[in-house]
Scaffold this active site. Structure first.
Site, PDB file in Angstrom:
ATOM      1  N   ALA A   1      13.833  29.183  45.823  1.00  0.00           N
ATOM      2  CA  ALA A   1      14.587  27.970  45.454  1.00  0.00           C
ATOM      3  C   ALA A   1      13.644  26.793  45.205  1.00  0.00           C
ATOM      4  O   ALA A   1      14.027  25.812  44.572  1.00  0.00           O
ATOM      5  CB  ALA A   1      15.575  27.623  46.562  1.00  0.00           C
TER       6      ALA A   1
ATOM      7  N   LYS B   1      38.430  34.212  44.032  1.00  0.00           N
ATOM      8  CA  LYS B   1      38.968  34.642  42.734  1.00  0.00           C
ATOM      9  C   LYS B   1      40.404  34.185  42.523  1.00  0.00           C
ATOM     10  O   LYS B   1      40.839  33.995  41.381  1.00  0.00           O
ATOM     11  CB  LYS B   1      38.885  36.160  42.566  1.00  0.00           C
ATOM     12  CG  LYS B   1      39.560  36.983  43.670  1.00  0.00           C
ATOM     13  CD  LYS B   1      38.601  37.344  44.743  1.00  0.00           C
ATOM     14  CE  LYS B   1      39.257  37.538  46.081  1.00  0.00           C
ATOM     15  NZ  LYS B   1      38.431  38.235  47.037  1.00  0.00           N
TER      16      LYS B   1
ATOM     17  N   GLY C   1      36.084  43.530  57.740  1.00  0.00           N
ATOM     18  CA  GLY C   1      35.992  42.268  56.996  1.00  0.00           C
ATOM     19  C   GLY C   1      36.065  42.439  55.495  1.00  0.00           C
ATOM     20  O   GLY C   1      35.630  41.557  54.755  1.00  0.00           O
TER      21      GLY C   1
ATOM     22  N   ASP D   1      44.513  41.263  43.851  1.00  0.00           N
ATOM     23  CA  ASP D   1      43.112  40.830  43.939  1.00  0.00           C
ATOM     24  C   ASP D   1      42.303  41.407  42.764  1.00  0.00           C
ATOM     25  O   ASP D   1      41.534  40.696  42.108  1.00  0.00           O
ATOM     26  CB  ASP D   1      42.537  41.307  45.282  1.00  0.00           C
ATOM     27  CG  ASP D   1      41.061  41.008  45.436  1.00  0.00           C
ATOM     28  OD1 ASP D   1      40.724  39.907  45.896  1.00  0.00           O
ATOM     29  OD2 ASP D   1      40.242  41.891  45.093  1.00  0.00           O
TER      30      ASP D   1
ATOM     31  N   LYS E   1      40.435  39.389  39.627  1.00  0.00           N
ATOM     32  CA  LYS E   1      39.024  39.597  39.260  1.00  0.00           C
ATOM     33  C   LYS E   1      38.913  40.046  37.795  1.00  0.00           C
ATOM     34  O   LYS E   1      38.038  39.591  37.063  1.00  0.00           O
ATOM     35  CB  LYS E   1      38.394  40.647  40.175  1.00  0.00           C
ATOM     36  CG  LYS E   1      38.210  40.157  41.617  1.00  0.00           C
ATOM     37  CD  LYS E   1      37.860  41.333  42.511  1.00  0.00           C
ATOM     38  CE  LYS E   1      37.635  40.923  43.945  1.00  0.00           C
ATOM     39  NZ  LYS E   1      37.642  42.063  44.861  1.00  0.00           N
TER      40      LYS E   1
HETATM   41  N1  HSE Z   1      39.297  41.858  49.553  1.00  0.00           N
HETATM   42  C1  HSE Z   1      38.314  41.946  48.537  1.00  0.00           C
HETATM   43  C2  HSE Z   1      37.997  43.410  48.292  1.00  0.00           C
HETATM   44  C3  HSE Z   1      37.108  41.180  48.973  1.00  0.00           C
HETATM   45  O1  HSE Z   1      38.348  44.243  49.131  1.00  0.00           O
HETATM   46  O2  HSE Z   1      37.423  43.743  47.265  1.00  0.00           O
HETATM   47  C4  HSE Z   1      36.069  41.031  47.906  1.00  0.00           C
HETATM   48  O3  HSE Z   1      36.557  40.288  46.826  1.00  0.00           O
END
Ligand code: HSE
Length: 432
Positions: free
Chosen positions: A41, A110, A188, A202, A206
């Site tokens: 950086a 997103k 996570g 989702d 994207k």
């Molecule tokens: N929940 C999303 C996935 C996280 O499982 O792809 C990443 O965008």
């Protein structure tokens, strides 16, 4: 940028919104890779402010000042805001305010980009979006920079890590959908509301961002076909394997004449396809473009460190002063409806176990101009419901227009010999 009084060096001061998985990943990376980050950086990158609903005392935030008010991140002592709270309303307010002030902002969100990105892209303020799609895979800068001189014809991908993790666990370990989802949440990977993952929203968000960068069209979810993975069973995964396929949740964006085909849904992918063995939380994106031909990027699609890696990539470019702005076109980007698309199909038909049934099914498909390419009917799979024996008839059909398949499915479902819902999954025959 501030001059650090001890070192006399410039410092890029970050105000971070959120303390979830990705935020924690960013704190870890800034610490773990500090030397390399400073070199790349040209200055250290330090989180000086954090704003989140709750402080989470177990997380070491170093010298950062904590506040529960997101507006604190717009203070003059912050050079770049990093938005990692997810959701739409508060994130939109924060991003809009930062951009209005001319303060660079980096986001992994997103959902907010899919709904408001058109207001922000093409602007003069810096908006870092690498982390919003496909976790650690640098697909946005690939489209925005590396491929910016190509005309992109299509892109296909596995762009939801949670769906891929669940389908792989069901396929390879025989896990139930519920157990696999619980594990994806624990690791996570899933959204705060995992319905966004498993229902395909989702991935559609994207895909709308990928399509905008790939085809220079506005971001829109309108007329994007969205189907999730909740209808896929362990039985489908087993039959698919037997037929030489895997089942994955895919996104497809393709130029089709003047229109664009955009869809996300589960699909059978040949086990020998380029992305046929992309497993677990991995994502993959293949881009077909006129100069480069085909490129494939594979990597972790969710999780703290991989997503933080993408955030950090943007931050380092901002520190260098080389962050390139988003440029998308304003032409309509009209979509081709799913009923006009063409595929092969996997069908799983719960049929009465008696002579003549196979012929009835074959007649309906033939009348719709649909051929049968591979058929499995196993005596060992015969079951009883209310004393009546039935058996799944599983097949892969020849190519058919979706509207003809819909019509054939309606007629199959009305047969007395068909004993329940016919499961239909598209076969992804990518013409690379
Ligand atoms: N929940 C999303 C996935 C996280 O499982 O792809 C990443 O965008």
């Amino acid at each position: 940028m501030a001059i650090n009084s001890e070192s006399g060096q410039n410092v890029l001061r970050i105000g971070m919104a959120g303390l979830g998985t990705v935020a924690q990943g960013l704190l870890t990376l800034l610490n773990q890779n500090a030397e390399r980050i400073t070199r790349q950086a040209g200055m250290p990158i330090e989180v000086v402010r954090i704003a989140s609903r709750s402080r989470k005392p177990e997380i070491d935030i170093g010298d950062a000042v904590f506040d529960s008010d997101l507006e604190s991140l717009l203070d003059d002592d912050v050079d770049v805001v990093v938005e990692l709270i997810g959701g739409v309303d508060s994130a939109r307010e924060l991003i809009s305010s930062a951009l209005r002030q001319g303060k660079p902002i980096v986001t992994a969100n997103k959902a907010v980009l899919a709904s408001h990105g058109n207001d922000w892209f093409n602007g003069s303020a810096v908006l870092g979006i690498e982390a919003s799609v496909a976790g650690g895979i640098p697909i946005m800068s690939t489209l925005k920079n590396g491929l910016s001189g190509n005309s992109v014809d299509w892109l296909v991908g596995i762009i939801n890590g949670t769906c891929n993790y669940i389908l792989t666990a069901m396929d390879e370990q025989g896990s139930s959908f519920t157990d696999a989802l619980a594990k994806a949440q624990e690791l996570g990977y899933a959204e705060a509301d995992p319905g966004f993952d498993v229902d395909g929203v989702d991935a559609a968000q994207k895909l709308s961002l990928l399509a905008a960068l790939a085809f220079d069209i506005p971001i829109t979810l309108d007329d994007t076909y969205i189907e999730g993975i909740s209808g896929v069973t362990v039985e489908d995964l087993r039959y698919a394997r037997e037929l030489g396929f895997r089942i994955r949740h895919v996104g497809v964006a393709r130029r089709n004449g003047e229109k664009f085909e955009t869809r996300v849904h589960p699909a059978l992918i040949s086990a020998t396809d380029l992305i046929g063995d992309v497993s677990g939380v991995a994502n993959a994106v293949i881009v077909g473009a006129n100069a480069v031909g085909l490129i494939l990027l594979v990597g972790p699609g969710a999780g703290g460190l991989p997503t933080a890696s993408a955030v950090l990539g943007d931050l380092i470019e901002i520190a260098r002063g080389t962050y390139s702005r988003m440029r998308i076109g304003q032409n309509e980007g009209a979509r081709l409806p799913i009923v006009a698309t063409e595929s092969r199909y996997y069908l799983n038909i719960p049929a009465a176990d008696r002579p003549g049934v196979f012929g009835e099914i074959g007649d309906i498909l033939r009348q719709s101009g649909i051929s049968m390419e591979g058929v499995i009917q196993k005596q060992a799979a015969v079951r009883q419901t209310d004393g009546e024996p039935w058996v799944p008839i599983v097949m892969v059909t020849g190519r058919a227009v979706e509207a003809s398949m819909d019509d054939a499915l309606d007629r199959l479902s009305s047969l007395e010999s068909v004993r329940g819902r016919v499961r239909r999954i598209r076969v992804a025959d990518f013409d690379y």
